[in-house]
Design a protein around this motif. Structure first.
Motif, PDB file in Angstrom:
ATOM      1  N   ALA A  61       0.851  -1.184   0.000  1.00  0.00           N
ATOM      2  CA  ALA A  61       0.000   0.000   0.000  1.00  0.00           C
ATOM      3  C   ALA A  61       0.883   1.228   0.000  1.00  0.00           C
ATOM      4  O   ALA A  61       1.944   1.254   0.628  1.00  0.00           O
ATOM      5  CB  ALA A  61      -0.933   0.013   1.211  1.00  0.00           C
ATOM      6  N   ASN A  62       0.466   2.222  -0.740  1.00  0.00           N
ATOM      7  CA  ASN A  62       1.130   3.520  -0.741  1.00  0.00           C
ATOM      8  C   ASN A  62       0.071   4.593  -0.935  1.00  0.00           C
ATOM      9  O   ASN A  62      -1.125   4.320  -0.776  1.00  0.00           O
ATOM     10  CB  ASN A  62       2.233   3.572  -1.818  1.00  0.00           C
ATOM     11  CG  ASN A  62       1.723   3.195  -3.196  1.00  0.00           C
ATOM     12  OD1 ASN A  62       0.635   3.597  -3.599  1.00  0.00           O
ATOM     13  ND2 ASN A  62       2.504   2.404  -3.918  1.00  0.00           N
ATOM     14  N   LYS A  63       0.496   5.777  -1.299  1.00  0.00           N
ATOM     15  CA  LYS A  63      -0.447   6.893  -1.399  1.00  0.00           C
ATOM     16  C   LYS A  63      -1.412   6.730  -2.568  1.00  0.00           C
ATOM     17  O   LYS A  63      -2.484   7.335  -2.581  1.00  0.00           O
ATOM     18  CB  LYS A  63       0.324   8.203  -1.547  1.00  0.00           C
ATOM     19  CG  LYS A  63      -0.508   9.458  -1.373  1.00  0.00           C
ATOM     20  CD  LYS A  63       0.366  10.691  -1.395  1.00  0.00           C
ATOM     21  CE  LYS A  63      -0.459  11.958  -1.181  1.00  0.00           C
ATOM     22  NZ  LYS A  63       0.410  13.170  -1.171  1.00  0.00           N
ATOM     23  N   THR A  64      -1.039   5.900  -3.565  1.00  0.00           N
ATOM     24  CA  THR A  64      -1.855   5.780  -4.771  1.00  0.00           C
ATOM     25  C   THR A  64      -2.798   4.585  -4.755  1.00  0.00           C
ATOM     26  O   THR A  64      -3.859   4.632  -5.370  1.00  0.00           O
ATOM     27  CB  THR A  64      -0.962   5.671  -6.019  1.00  0.00           C
ATOM     28  OG1 THR A  64      -0.173   4.475  -5.933  1.00  0.00           O
ATOM     29  CG2 THR A  64      -0.039   6.869  -6.130  1.00  0.00           C
ATOM     30  N   VAL A  65      -2.410   3.497  -4.071  1.00  0.00           N
ATOM     31  CA  VAL A  65      -3.163   2.266  -4.236  1.00  0.00           C
ATOM     32  C   VAL A  65      -2.883   1.297  -3.089  1.00  0.00           C
ATOM     33  O   VAL A  65      -1.830   1.359  -2.447  1.00  0.00           O
ATOM     34  CB  VAL A  65      -2.770   1.606  -5.591  1.00  0.00           C
ATOM     35  CG1 VAL A  65      -1.355   1.052  -5.545  1.00  0.00           C
ATOM     36  CG2 VAL A  65      -3.756   0.525  -6.012  1.00  0.00           C
ATOM     37  N   HIS A  66      -3.838   0.426  -2.823  1.00  0.00           N
ATOM     38  CA  HIS A  66      -3.642  -0.772  -2.016  1.00  0.00           C
ATOM     39  C   HIS A  66      -3.737  -1.929  -3.003  1.00  0.00           C
ATOM     40  O   HIS A  66      -4.776  -2.121  -3.650  1.00  0.00           O
ATOM     41  CB  HIS A  66      -4.727  -0.873  -0.940  1.00  0.00           C
ATOM     42  CG  HIS A  66      -4.530  -2.013   0.016  1.00  0.00           C
ATOM     43  ND1 HIS A  66      -5.472  -2.329   0.985  1.00  0.00           N
ATOM     44  CD2 HIS A  66      -3.529  -2.922   0.184  1.00  0.00           C
ATOM     45  CE1 HIS A  66      -5.050  -3.367   1.686  1.00  0.00           C
ATOM     46  NE2 HIS A  66      -3.870  -3.751   1.212  1.00  0.00           N
ATOM     47  N   ALA A  67      -2.663  -2.690  -3.159  1.00  0.00           N
ATOM     48  CA  ALA A  67      -2.594  -3.712  -4.198  1.00  0.00           C
ATOM     49  C   ALA A  67      -2.264  -5.069  -3.616  1.00  0.00           C
ATOM     50  O   ALA A  67      -1.543  -5.182  -2.621  1.00  0.00           O
ATOM     51  CB  ALA A  67      -1.552  -3.330  -5.255  1.00  0.00           C
ATOM     52  N   LEU A  68      -2.797  -6.107  -4.252  1.00  0.00           N
ATOM     53  CA  LEU A  68      -2.547  -7.484  -3.863  1.00  0.00           C
ATOM     54  C   LEU A  68      -1.951  -8.240  -5.038  1.00  0.00           C
ATOM     55  O   LEU A  68      -2.363  -8.030  -6.187  1.00  0.00           O
ATOM     56  CB  LEU A  68      -3.847  -8.180  -3.448  1.00  0.00           C
ATOM     57  CG  LEU A  68      -4.728  -7.469  -2.424  1.00  0.00           C
ATOM     58  CD1 LEU A  68      -6.034  -8.251  -2.249  1.00  0.00           C
ATOM     59  CD2 LEU A  68      -4.006  -7.308  -1.100  1.00  0.00           C
ATOM     60  N   MET A  69      -0.996  -9.118  -4.751  1.00  0.00           N
ATOM     61  CA  MET A  69      -0.515 -10.079  -5.730  1.00  0.00           C
ATOM     62  C   MET A  69      -0.974 -11.462  -5.286  1.00  0.00           C
ATOM     63  O   MET A  69      -0.580 -11.935  -4.227  1.00  0.00           O
ATOM     64  CB  MET A  69       1.011 -10.055  -5.849  1.00  0.00           C
ATOM     65  CG  MET A  69       1.551 -11.129  -6.800  1.00  0.00           C
ATOM     66  SD  MET A  69       3.357 -11.298  -6.749  1.00  0.00           S
ATOM     67  CE  MET A  69       3.835  -9.849  -7.681  1.00  0.00           C
ATOM     68  N   HIS A  70      -1.829 -12.073  -6.083  1.00  0.00           N
ATOM     69  CA  HIS A  70      -2.300 -13.430  -5.805  1.00  0.00           C
ATOM     70  C   HIS A  70      -1.542 -14.383  -6.707  1.00  0.00           C
ATOM     71  O   HIS A  70      -1.505 -14.220  -7.934  1.00  0.00           O
ATOM     72  CB  HIS A  70      -3.796 -13.546  -6.067  1.00  0.00           C
ATOM     73  CG  HIS A  70      -4.343 -14.921  -5.794  1.00  0.00           C
ATOM     74  ND1 HIS A  70      -4.231 -15.969  -6.691  1.00  0.00           N
ATOM     75  CD2 HIS A  70      -4.985 -15.416  -4.704  1.00  0.00           C
ATOM     76  CE1 HIS A  70      -4.784 -17.041  -6.177  1.00  0.00           C
ATOM     77  NE2 HIS A  70      -5.264 -16.744  -4.984  1.00  0.00           N
ATOM     78  N   LEU A  71      -0.913 -15.395  -6.136  1.00  0.00           N
ATOM     79  CA  LEU A  71      -0.222 -16.439  -6.882  1.00  0.00           C
ATOM     80  C   LEU A  71      -0.980 -17.739  -6.690  1.00  0.00           C
ATOM     81  O   LEU A  71      -1.259 -18.139  -5.556  1.00  0.00           O
ATOM     82  CB  LEU A  71       1.218 -16.587  -6.391  1.00  0.00           C
ATOM     83  CG  LEU A  71       2.099 -15.343  -6.532  1.00  0.00           C
ATOM     84  CD1 LEU A  71       3.465 -15.587  -5.899  1.00  0.00           C
ATOM     85  CD2 LEU A  71       2.240 -14.939  -7.990  1.00  0.00           C
ATOM     86  N   GLY A  72      -1.321 -18.383  -7.798  1.00  0.00           N
ATOM     87  CA  GLY A  72      -2.084 -19.622  -7.729  1.00  0.00           C
ATOM     88  C   GLY A  72      -1.449 -20.719  -8.562  1.00  0.00           C
ATOM     89  O   GLY A  72      -0.767 -20.455  -9.556  1.00  0.00           O
ATOM     90  N   TRP A  73      -1.663 -21.950  -8.145  1.00  0.00           N
ATOM     91  CA  TRP A  73      -1.120 -23.136  -8.813  1.00  0.00           C
ATOM     92  C   TRP A  73      -2.284 -23.836  -9.486  1.00  0.00           C
ATOM     93  O   TRP A  73      -3.204 -24.317  -8.821  1.00  0.00           O
ATOM     94  CB  TRP A  73      -0.458 -24.026  -7.779  1.00  0.00           C
ATOM     95  CG  TRP A  73       0.525 -25.026  -8.290  1.00  0.00           C
ATOM     96  CD1 TRP A  73       0.465 -26.384  -8.111  1.00  0.00           C
ATOM     97  CD2 TRP A  73       1.729 -24.783  -9.013  1.00  0.00           C
ATOM     98  NE1 TRP A  73       1.562 -26.995  -8.684  1.00  0.00           N
ATOM     99  CE2 TRP A  73       2.366 -26.024  -9.240  1.00  0.00           C
ATOM    100  CE3 TRP A  73       2.341 -23.621  -9.507  1.00  0.00           C
ATOM    101  CZ2 TRP A  73       3.565 -26.148  -9.936  1.00  0.00           C
ATOM    102  CZ3 TRP A  73       3.542 -23.729 -10.192  1.00  0.00           C
ATOM    103  CH2 TRP A  73       4.140 -24.979 -10.397  1.00  0.00           C
ATOM    104  N   VAL A  74      -2.256 -23.884 -10.836  1.00  0.00           N
ATOM    105  CA  VAL A  74      -3.443 -24.254 -11.603  1.00  0.00           C
ATOM    106  C   VAL A  74      -3.150 -25.428 -12.530  1.00  0.00           C
ATOM    107  O   VAL A  74      -2.130 -25.418 -13.237  1.00  0.00           O
ATOM    108  CB  VAL A  74      -3.924 -23.040 -12.433  1.00  0.00           C
ATOM    109  CG1 VAL A  74      -5.159 -23.405 -13.249  1.00  0.00           C
ATOM    110  CG2 VAL A  74      -4.228 -21.863 -11.514  1.00  0.00           C
ATOM    111  N   PRO A  75      -4.025 -26.441 -12.578  1.00  0.00           N
ATOM    112  CA  PRO A  75      -3.840 -27.540 -13.527  1.00  0.00           C
ATOM    113  C   PRO A  75      -3.943 -27.043 -14.972  1.00  0.00           C
ATOM    114  O   PRO A  75      -4.724 -26.134 -15.275  1.00  0.00           O
ATOM    115  CB  PRO A  75      -4.995 -28.495 -13.207  1.00  0.00           C
ATOM    116  CG  PRO A  75      -5.471 -28.094 -11.858  1.00  0.00           C
ATOM    117  CD  PRO A  75      -5.207 -26.631 -11.722  1.00  0.00           C
ATOM    118  N   THR A  76      -3.164 -27.643 -15.850  1.00  0.00           N
ATOM    119  CA  THR A  76      -3.212 -27.319 -17.270  1.00  0.00           C
ATOM    120  C   THR A  76      -3.841 -28.481 -18.024  1.00  0.00           C
ATOM    121  O   THR A  76      -3.979 -29.582 -17.508  1.00  0.00           O
ATOM    122  CB  THR A  76      -1.804 -27.048 -17.820  1.00  0.00           C
ATOM    123  OG1 THR A  76      -0.971 -28.188 -17.561  1.00  0.00           O
ATOM    124  CG2 THR A  76      -1.191 -25.829 -17.145  1.00  0.00           C
ATOM    125  N   GLY A  77      -4.205 -28.233 -19.272  1.00  0.00           N
ATOM    126  CA  GLY A  77      -4.909 -29.248 -20.042  1.00  0.00           C
ATOM    127  C   GLY A  77      -4.082 -30.471 -20.370  1.00  0.00           C
ATOM    128  O   GLY A  77      -4.639 -31.519 -20.712  1.00  0.00           O
TER     129      GLY A  77
END
Length: 203
Positions: free
Chosen positions: A127-143
């Motif tokens: 978080a800073n003066k411009t934004v509150h931001a999240l980084m979500h990392l996910g582990w996803v099955p592929t085809g």
């Protein structure tokens, strides 16, 4: 590779319960050939092992240097504009089973604070003066029977100036920052044995 926002919003992540007031801004995928369902911790460890600023591309280092200079000049990154001051941490919203799950989990060279980590997803925030931001990392099955890493960026802009800031940096995120992360993180996966103390050759 850029993905539609629904690639994040339609998956049953735990984070959805705590992030209703954040907007999903970007979704990006990272190839991890040969990855299995239990390799998310290996991927995170490889990223941490190779995540120093020296591993970033020159254009990405330049952009980050400019960003920190501007932040210093305009007061974007002052302590009273960050987590626990201007905004409350997302950790304050977590149930008891998630509160201690992020201990010892952080990326060197990134100004991100761990929120939680599970077997197939993790969240960090800033978080800073411009934004509150999240980084979500996910582990996803592929085809093809494998798995890949996906990153979603969720934001809560701070008023009109925050929305303008996000619009202005969008081209730099897509053309420089995310491609640089792709090279760095996919390279960390290929070099995971070396980064984590083994001797396996690059794939």
């Amino acid at each position: 590779m850029k993905l539609p926002l629904t690639a994040h919003t339609r998956r049953p992540w735990r984070s959805h319960a705590f992030t209703q007031d954040f907007r999903t801004e970007d979704v990006w995928s990272f190839r991890t050939p040969g990855a299995g369902p239990d390799d998310f911790p290996v991927m995170l460890a490889a990223i941490r092992a190779g995540a120093g600023s020296a591993e970033q591309s020159p254009p990405a280092r330049f952009l980050f240097a400019v960003r920190w200079k501007l932040g210093a000049l305009l007061g974007w990154d002052r302590t009273d504009a960050g987590l626990g001051a201007r905004v409350r941490s997302l950790r304050d919203r977590l149930p008891d089973d998630l509160r201690e799950s992020a201990e010892g989990f952080a990326f060197e060279g990134m100004p991100l604070t761990p929120v939680y980590r599970l077997a197939d997803e993790a969240v960090l925030e800033l978080a800073n003066k411009t934004v509150h931001a999240l980084m979500h990392l996910g582990w996803v099955p592929t085809g093809d029977g494998g798995h890949e890493l996906r990153m979603a960026v969720l934001v809560k802009p701070n008023g009109r100036s925050g929305r303008l800031y996000m619009a202005l940096i969008a081209p730099f995120r897509h053309l420089v920052v995310y491609p640089a992360l792709t090279r760095q993180w996919e390279g960390a996966w290929r070099d995971r044995a070396l980064l984590l103390g083994g001797t396996a050759p690059r794939q």
